[in-house]
Design an enzyme around this catalytic site. Structure first.
Site, PDB file in Angstrom:
ATOM      1  N   HIS A  86       3.252   7.783   3.508  1.00 38.89           N
ATOM      2  CA  HIS A  86       3.815   6.908   2.467  1.00 38.89           C
ATOM      3  C   HIS A  86       5.203   6.376   2.817  1.00 38.89           C
ATOM      4  CE1 HIS A  86       0.344   7.605   0.187  1.00 38.89           C
ATOM      5  NE2 HIS A  86       0.757   8.562  -0.638  1.00 38.89           N
ATOM      6  N   HIS A 103       1.469   3.585  -6.732  1.00 39.52           N
ATOM      7  CA  HIS A 103       0.871   4.923  -6.773  1.00 39.52           C
ATOM      8  C   HIS A 103       0.791   5.467  -8.202  1.00 39.52           C
ATOM      9  CE1 HIS A 103      -0.211   8.913  -5.392  1.00 39.52           C
ATOM     10  NE2 HIS A 103      -0.120   8.539  -4.138  1.00 39.52           N
ATOM     11  N   GLU A 114      -5.179   2.984  -5.326  1.00 37.93           N
ATOM     12  CA  GLU A 114      -4.122   2.401  -4.470  1.00 37.93           C
ATOM     13  C   GLU A 114      -4.697   1.280  -3.600  1.00 37.93           C
ATOM     14  OE1 GLU A 114      -2.219   5.806  -2.443  1.00 37.93           O
ATOM     15  OE2 GLU A 114      -3.184   7.011  -3.980  1.00 37.93           O
TER      16      GLU A 114
END
Ligand code: G6D
Length: 351
Positions: free
Chosen positions: A105, A179, A313
């Site tokens: 991420h 997210h 996502e």
């Protein structure tokens, strides 16, 4: 449309603003400059009861202490990049390693962990909150100075449109998503296991032991990954499918979408009557069923637990920069990175 600007908190001496939008159809939306986090989305249920449908907190400290990217923008790249490394035009780049030897991420100080600049506009048809950030060349190991914009648009159709836009002075990789953990029961009354999910996808990406796509795609046919017809999220959670067991009893997988901008994803909660439709121009959606949510804290008075929220996502498949044959999220110098995902909150009976 009403927009209330406020101070949410402070990080490292920097004030963090919040924006709350209230439309004329019962929706209330709050976001903050830290990580462009969506902290609250309130929508009515079938009886008109207005309740929050995302995992979020009311203080910066709780995000710092407990959040697993709750509501945050993810970037420069979503998902994992194997060995935190990739090569671009023959040049090797090493990223921040924040999950074993891999990058997750966008790294330690990925987009989720930054305070963005912000502004807003509002008129009778809607409100738009714009977050901007200039990511320096080499930040978290990524090449290029990247000017990023994240724009949240809310209208009276109970739609949240998230638009991402970026430009870099050097060739780089960009693969941004949001997210948010959705839970349509309202104020986290139940887990999402009885939510019904539909995804327009015939194939999903196999993960390896580090939860990184192997490059192999698996047909959903005759598997618990088949959401082409609406299925309860929980229907496959206890299956002995090795990919379900691998990620701790749930989903954490990229699904390759068969369409774009045509209501690719639909999440429903029959008990509350709430429905969330998602459409995107992205090639893939990572469905993450909150498998690693910890149980040692509360979220606005509700004990956190596994499967308390589900993430949808939308993005390019993770780690494709290292996987030939897939869209690789490469952004050429001075070209525009631009993607858009629309979330529509409605009632099941309405559609
Ligand atoms: C876990 O593997 C999952 C990720 O996909 C998720 O984004 C994260 O938890 C919050 O690492």
């Amino acid at each position: 449309m009403e927009v209330i600007e406020d101070v949410f908190g402070e990080i490292d001496g920097k004030m963090v603003k919040s924006y709350t939008v209230k439309n004329g159809a019962g929706m209330e939306f709050t976001c903050i400059e830290y990580g462009c986090i969506i902290t609250k989305i309130i929508v009515p249920d079938k009886d008109g009861v207005k309740e929050n449908v995302v995992l979020g907190f009311d203080t910066i400290e709780e995000y710092k202490d407990h959040s697993q990217y709750f509501g945050a923008v993810i970037g420069r790249t979503s998902g994992r990049i194997k060995n935190a490394a990739f090569t671009l035009d023959g040049k090797a780049y090493t990223l921040a390693k924040n999950e074993g030897g891999n990058s997750l991420h966008g790294g330690i100080d990925g987009f989720h962990n930054l305070v963005w600049d912000s502004s807003y506009e509002s008129n009778s048809s809607g409100a738009r909150i714009t977050f901007t950030y200039k990511s320096p060349d080499g930040e978290e190991g990524f090449p290029g100075e990247l000017d990023m914009q994240v724009i949240y648009t809310i209208n009276d159709a109970n739609e949240l449109i998230i638009s991402y836009r970026g430009m870099s002075d050097k060739k780089t990789v960009v693969n941004v998503t949001n997210h948010s953990y959705f839970n349509l029961s309202g104020n986290l009354k139940r887990t999402v296991l009885s939510h019904e999910l539909r995804v327009k996808s015939d194939r999903f990406l196999e993960l390896d032991s580090s939860f990184i796509p192997t490059g192999k795609t698996i047909p959903v046919e005759n598997t618990v990954f088949d959401f082409r017809k609406s299925q309860e999220v929980g229907h496959g959670i206890d299956s002995n499918d090795p990919q379900i067991e691998l990620v701790g009893g749930g989903y954490d997988h990229p699904f390759l979408l068969t369409t774009n901008n045509q209501n690719e994803i639909c999440l429903r909660d029959p008990e509350s009557g709430r429905m969330l439709q998602v459409e995107t121009d992205e090639p893939c959606v990572v469905v993450y069923s909150g498998n690693s949510l910890e149980t040692d804290f509360q979220i606005r008075g509700v004990q956190s637990q596994k499967h308390l929220g589900i993430c949808l996502e939308t993005q390019a498949p993770p780690n494709m920069i290292n996987t030939p044959g897939f869209p690789s999220a490469i952004l050429k110098a001075n070209e525009v990175y631009s993607t858009r995902t629309k979330y529509t909150f409605a009632l099941i009976e309405e559609k």
